[in-house]
Design an enzyme around this catalytic site. Structure first.
Site, PDB file in Angstrom:
ATOM      1  N   ARG A   1       6.282   9.767 -31.382  1.00  0.00           N
ATOM      2  CA  ARG A   1       6.976  10.554 -32.406  1.00  0.00           C
ATOM      3  C   ARG A   1       6.129  11.736 -32.874  1.00  0.00           C
ATOM      4  O   ARG A   1       6.148  12.095 -34.051  1.00  0.00           O
ATOM      5  CB  ARG A   1       7.348   9.689 -33.617  1.00  0.00           C
ATOM      6  CG  ARG A   1       8.370   8.621 -33.331  1.00  0.00           C
ATOM      7  CD  ARG A   1       9.782   9.163 -33.528  1.00  0.00           C
ATOM      8  NE  ARG A   1      10.775   8.175 -33.181  1.00  0.00           N
ATOM      9  CZ  ARG A   1      11.468   7.461 -34.071  1.00  0.00           C
ATOM     10  NH1 ARG A   1      11.276   7.657 -35.346  1.00  0.00           N
ATOM     11  NH2 ARG A   1      12.335   6.588 -33.667  1.00  0.00           N
TER      12      ARG A   1
ATOM     13  N   ARG B   1       9.825  14.492 -38.058  1.00  0.00           N
ATOM     14  CA  ARG B   1      10.030  14.935 -39.437  1.00  0.00           C
ATOM     15  C   ARG B   1       8.772  15.287 -40.231  1.00  0.00           C
ATOM     16  O   ARG B   1       8.850  15.960 -41.243  1.00  0.00           O
ATOM     17  CB  ARG B   1      10.807  13.867 -40.216  1.00  0.00           C
ATOM     18  CG  ARG B   1      12.276  13.909 -39.911  1.00  0.00           C
ATOM     19  CD  ARG B   1      12.951  12.700 -40.443  1.00  0.00           C
ATOM     20  NE  ARG B   1      12.379  11.507 -39.825  1.00  0.00           N
ATOM     21  CZ  ARG B   1      12.791  10.274 -40.043  1.00  0.00           C
ATOM     22  NH1 ARG B   1      13.764  10.058 -40.901  1.00  0.00           N
ATOM     23  NH2 ARG B   1      12.242   9.258 -39.426  1.00  0.00           N
TER      24      ARG B   1
ATOM     25  N   ARG C   1      16.150  20.889 -37.854  1.00  0.00           N
ATOM     26  CA  ARG C   1      17.090  19.820 -38.194  1.00  0.00           C
ATOM     27  C   ARG C   1      17.974  20.142 -39.402  1.00  0.00           C
ATOM     28  O   ARG C   1      19.015  19.530 -39.586  1.00  0.00           O
ATOM     29  CB  ARG C   1      16.342  18.504 -38.404  1.00  0.00           C
ATOM     30  CG  ARG C   1      15.947  17.752 -37.121  1.00  0.00           C
ATOM     31  CD  ARG C   1      17.160  17.364 -36.264  1.00  0.00           C
ATOM     32  NE  ARG C   1      18.245  16.899 -37.087  1.00  0.00           N
ATOM     33  CZ  ARG C   1      18.338  15.692 -37.620  1.00  0.00           C
ATOM     34  NH1 ARG C   1      17.436  14.808 -37.355  1.00  0.00           N
ATOM     35  NH2 ARG C   1      19.354  15.363 -38.390  1.00  0.00           N
TER      36      ARG C   1
ATOM     37  N   ASP D   1      16.132  10.519 -27.612  1.00  0.00           N
ATOM     38  CA  ASP D   1      16.098   9.236 -28.311  1.00  0.00           C
ATOM     39  C   ASP D   1      16.439   8.151 -27.301  1.00  0.00           C
ATOM     40  O   ASP D   1      16.971   8.450 -26.227  1.00  0.00           O
ATOM     41  CB  ASP D   1      17.088   9.225 -29.479  1.00  0.00           C
ATOM     42  CG  ASP D   1      16.806   8.057 -30.416  1.00  0.00           C
ATOM     43  OD1 ASP D   1      15.900   8.178 -31.257  1.00  0.00           O
ATOM     44  OD2 ASP D   1      17.467   7.018 -30.281  1.00  0.00           O
TER      45      ASP D   1
ATOM     46  N   TYR E   1      20.751  -2.874 -30.505  1.00  0.00           N
ATOM     47  CA  TYR E   1      21.575  -1.854 -31.193  1.00  0.00           C
ATOM     48  C   TYR E   1      23.050  -1.999 -30.814  1.00  0.00           C
ATOM     49  O   TYR E   1      23.939  -1.867 -31.649  1.00  0.00           O
ATOM     50  CB  TYR E   1      21.083  -0.444 -30.867  1.00  0.00           C
ATOM     51  CG  TYR E   1      19.827  -0.077 -31.617  1.00  0.00           C
ATOM     52  CD1 TYR E   1      19.876   0.326 -32.948  1.00  0.00           C
ATOM     53  CD2 TYR E   1      18.573  -0.167 -31.014  1.00  0.00           C
ATOM     54  CE1 TYR E   1      18.721   0.637 -33.651  1.00  0.00           C
ATOM     55  CE2 TYR E   1      17.417   0.147 -31.706  1.00  0.00           C
ATOM     56  CZ  TYR E   1      17.490   0.533 -33.028  1.00  0.00           C
ATOM     57  OH  TYR E   1      16.351   0.833 -33.716  1.00  0.00           O
TER      58      TYR E   1
HETATM   59  O1  CP3 Z   1       8.093  10.394 -29.632  1.00  0.00           O
HETATM   60  C1  CP3 Z   1       8.649  11.494 -29.647  1.00  0.00           C
HETATM   61  O2  CP3 Z   1       8.141  12.483 -30.220  1.00  0.00           O
HETATM   62  C2  CP3 Z   1       9.939  11.697 -28.870  1.00  0.00           C
HETATM   63  C3  CP3 Z   1      11.133  11.480 -29.591  1.00  0.00           C
HETATM   64  C4  CP3 Z   1      11.658  10.076 -29.906  1.00  0.00           C
HETATM   65  C5  CP3 Z   1      12.614   9.863 -30.907  1.00  0.00           C
HETATM   66  N1  CP3 Z   1      13.013   8.568 -30.862  1.00  0.00           N
HETATM   67  C6  CP3 Z   1      13.121  10.897 -31.803  1.00  0.00           C
HETATM   68  C7  CP3 Z   1      13.764  10.500 -33.071  1.00  0.00           C
HETATM   69  C8  CP3 Z   1      11.422   8.844 -29.296  1.00  0.00           C
HETATM   70  C9  CP3 Z   1      10.428   8.473 -28.194  1.00  0.00           C
HETATM   71  C10 CP3 Z   1      12.303   7.900 -29.917  1.00  0.00           C
HETATM   72  C11 CP3 Z   1      12.385   6.488 -29.508  1.00  0.00           C
HETATM   73  C12 CP3 Z   1      13.170   5.565 -30.334  1.00  0.00           C
HETATM   74  N2  CP3 Z   1      14.325   5.785 -31.019  1.00  0.00           N
HETATM   75  C13 CP3 Z   1      12.858   4.204 -30.464  1.00  0.00           C
HETATM   76  C14 CP3 Z   1      11.709   3.521 -29.796  1.00  0.00           C
HETATM   77  C15 CP3 Z   1      10.433   3.845 -30.442  1.00  0.00           C
HETATM   78  C16 CP3 Z   1      10.277   3.287 -31.792  1.00  0.00           C
HETATM   79  O3  CP3 Z   1      10.089   4.074 -32.722  1.00  0.00           O
HETATM   80  O4  CP3 Z   1      10.329   2.072 -31.888  1.00  0.00           O
HETATM   81  C17 CP3 Z   1      13.826   3.617 -31.298  1.00  0.00           C
HETATM   82  C18 CP3 Z   1      13.899   2.183 -31.737  1.00  0.00           C
HETATM   83  C19 CP3 Z   1      14.756   4.632 -31.619  1.00  0.00           C
HETATM   84  C20 CP3 Z   1      15.999   4.484 -32.404  1.00  0.00           C
HETATM   85  C21 CP3 Z   1      15.995   5.348 -33.578  1.00  0.00           C
HETATM   86  N3  CP3 Z   1      16.156   6.722 -33.541  1.00  0.00           N
HETATM   87  C22 CP3 Z   1      15.880   4.958 -34.931  1.00  0.00           C
HETATM   88  C23 CP3 Z   1      15.686   3.548 -35.414  1.00  0.00           C
HETATM   89  C24 CP3 Z   1      15.973   6.113 -35.696  1.00  0.00           C
HETATM   90  C25 CP3 Z   1      16.041   6.202 -37.197  1.00  0.00           C
HETATM   91  C26 CP3 Z   1      14.745   5.916 -37.811  1.00  0.00           C
HETATM   92  C27 CP3 Z   1      14.027   7.185 -38.085  1.00  0.00           C
HETATM   93  O5  CP3 Z   1      12.843   7.259 -37.789  1.00  0.00           O
HETATM   94  O6  CP3 Z   1      14.679   8.074 -38.639  1.00  0.00           O
HETATM   95  C28 CP3 Z   1      16.097   7.216 -34.817  1.00  0.00           C
HETATM   96  C29 CP3 Z   1      16.172   8.652 -35.166  1.00  0.00           C
HETATM   97  C30 CP3 Z   1      15.110   9.520 -34.576  1.00  0.00           C
HETATM   98  N4  CP3 Z   1      14.713   9.519 -33.273  1.00  0.00           N
HETATM   99  C31 CP3 Z   1      14.404  10.538 -35.255  1.00  0.00           C
HETATM  100  C32 CP3 Z   1      13.568  11.157 -34.325  1.00  0.00           C
HETATM  101  C33 CP3 Z   1      12.655  12.329 -34.537  1.00  0.00           C
HETATM  102  C34 CP3 Z   1      14.607  10.934 -36.692  1.00  0.00           C
HETATM  103  C35 CP3 Z   1      15.751  11.853 -36.736  1.00  0.00           C
HETATM  104  C36 CP3 Z   1      15.674  12.776 -37.930  1.00  0.00           C
HETATM  105  O7  CP3 Z   1      16.059  12.338 -39.009  1.00  0.00           O
HETATM  106  O8  CP3 Z   1      15.267  13.941 -37.744  1.00  0.00           O
END
Ligand code: CP3
Length: 360
Positions: free
Chosen positions: A29, A33, A42, A78, A157
């Site tokens: 990540r 954010r 965003r 994602d 999910y």
């Molecule tokens: O790592 C990186 O920089 C690449 C981008 C990336 C995202 N999601 C962007 C994202 C990666 C590798 C993921 C993987 C992901 N997504 C996982 C596995 C890794 C982990 O964290 O366990 C999972 C379980 C998800 C599912 C997911 N996507 C959730 C649970 C959420 C909401 C929680 C949160 O952090 O807001 C997301 C949204 C998400 N995916 C965001 C980002 C940058 C936040 C979106 C935003 O509000 O801008």
């Protein structure tokens, strides 16, 4: 790995357990954010819009590369969009996280799921973003990591309809309908293997599989029975890509050797175990990635640097360590701490004796 040519970048060399001039570092990540540049984009575009727009996804992927001296990029996407092509209605709800509006409720819902190739779905936008970013990064010799979710994490999910703390619906289906569980996991393996191979073909120089939730949900026996056969099959299929594969999970300290046995060249470990203990359990014939507590990046530098020292010391300078966190960067993280962390790892481990020529 089938590559016979020795890689030159720090990150890819570490994946192959070759000597590097300094320990490579990138953060899960790392685009997100906590970065004001990301938040600005965003404000104007939804999560799915950004993922569906190759130029925007490419721009966000490159933000941490421009801001910090990280040794790898990870494509901005994602793990959940592959579910859309299978027939799920996915939405990222502001302040709440991902939501599946039509979760699996009966075995029939599994039988009607589609398994289209990535190129025939909106995942092709992510493949285009990979093409754009890998072209951009080639001259800088910075590798690009592609990724996908592992079958259990995606299934959770698809069944719960969103995040969960208990995994009640997922495990209830697993325990009561084992044949349907098998069909679901096999469909997910098909879709994810195709997607990962397509990412390598589009230019990703490494791939990471995220099994973020299996370890938080399952006992060792359940992991062995309900997850391992599918992860093993997926890693075997993805090995054909000819790029290193990272096998990441969290909460799997109780059975990390079983997780590692599923496959992958690099094993991602979280902070709930010490790195030296994990590496000896996994075996030093695999590379390792980790394992700072992501909350340590919210601590004062004194505390953060002591924790970095501890992880580096436990890696003992052995080739094959990639410094990362045990999970993603939190939105509250000061970007300055990311910068200091990356620079500190490089300066602390830089050794001209470890390699003849400078690497990135
Ligand atoms: O790592 C990186 O920089 C690449 C981008 C990336 C995202 N999601 C962007 C994202 C990666 C590798 C993921 C993987 C992901 N997504 C996982 C596995 C890794 C982990 O964290 O366990 C999972 C379980 C998800 C599912 C997911 N996507 C959730 C649970 C959420 C909401 C929680 C949160 O952090 O807001 C997301 C949204 C998400 N995916 C965001 C980002 C940058 C936040 C979106 C935003 O509000 O801008």
């Amino acid at each position: 790995m089938t590559d016979i040519q020795e890689p030159t970048s720090r990150f890819l060399r570490a994946c192959a357990r070759l000597e590097t001039d300094a320990t490579p570092v990138w953060l899960m990540r790392q685009a997100g954010r906590y970065m004001p540049e990301y938040r600005r984009i965003r404000e104007r575009h939804s999560m799915l819009d950004v993922i569906g727009a190759p130029e925007l996804a490419a721009e966000i992927t490159l933000q941490p590369i421009e801001a910090f001296d990280v040794d790898a990029a990870i494509i901005f996407a994602d793990i959940l969009p592959p579910l859309i092509g299978m027939g799920f209605e996915l939405e990222f709800v502001k302040g709440q996280g991902p939501c599946i509006h039509n979760p699996i409720q009966r075995t029939y819902d599994i039988d009607i799921l589609a398994t289209p190739p990535a190129t025939a779905t909106r995942l092709s936008a992510t493949l285009d973003a990979i093409r754009l970013v890998s072209a951009e990064l080639r001259s800088k010799e910075i590798p690009l990591i592609g990724f996908a979710g592992a079958p259990f994490t995606l299934a959770s999910y698809a069944i719960e309809g969103g995040g969960t703390k208990s995994y009640v619906k997922t495990k209830a289906l697993m325990y009561s309908e084992p044949a349907a569980w098998k069909r679901l996991m096999e469909k997910l393996v098909t879709v994810q293997a195709d997607y990962l191979l397509a990412q390598a073909e589009a230019g990703a120089s490494a791939l990471q599989l995220f099994d973020s939730w299996a370890g938080l949900a399952l006992s060792q026996q359940d992991y062995e029975r309900y997850v391992r056969p599918y992860n093993q099959k997926l890693f075997a299929m993805v090995a054909r890509a000819g790029v290193p594969v990272i096998n990441f999970s969290t909460g799997t300290a109780a059975y990390i050797e079983d997780v590692a046995a599923c496959g992958g060249d690099v094993i991602g470990v979280d902070w709930r175990m010490t790195l030296d203990w994990a590496w000896s359990r996994i075996g030093h014939d695999k590379a390792i990635q980790g394992n700072l507590d992501p909350v340590a990046l919210l601590a004062p530098w004194r505390e953060l640097s002591a924790r970095i020292d501890d992880v580096l010391q436990r890696a003992e300078g052995r080739p094959g360590h990639i410094l990362n966190q045990g999970h993603g960067v939190f939105p509250e993280t000061p970007p300055d701490n990311v910068r200091r962390l990356v620079d500190y790892v490089h300066s602390k481990t830089l050794s001209p004796l470890r390699s003849q020529r400078p690497q990135r």
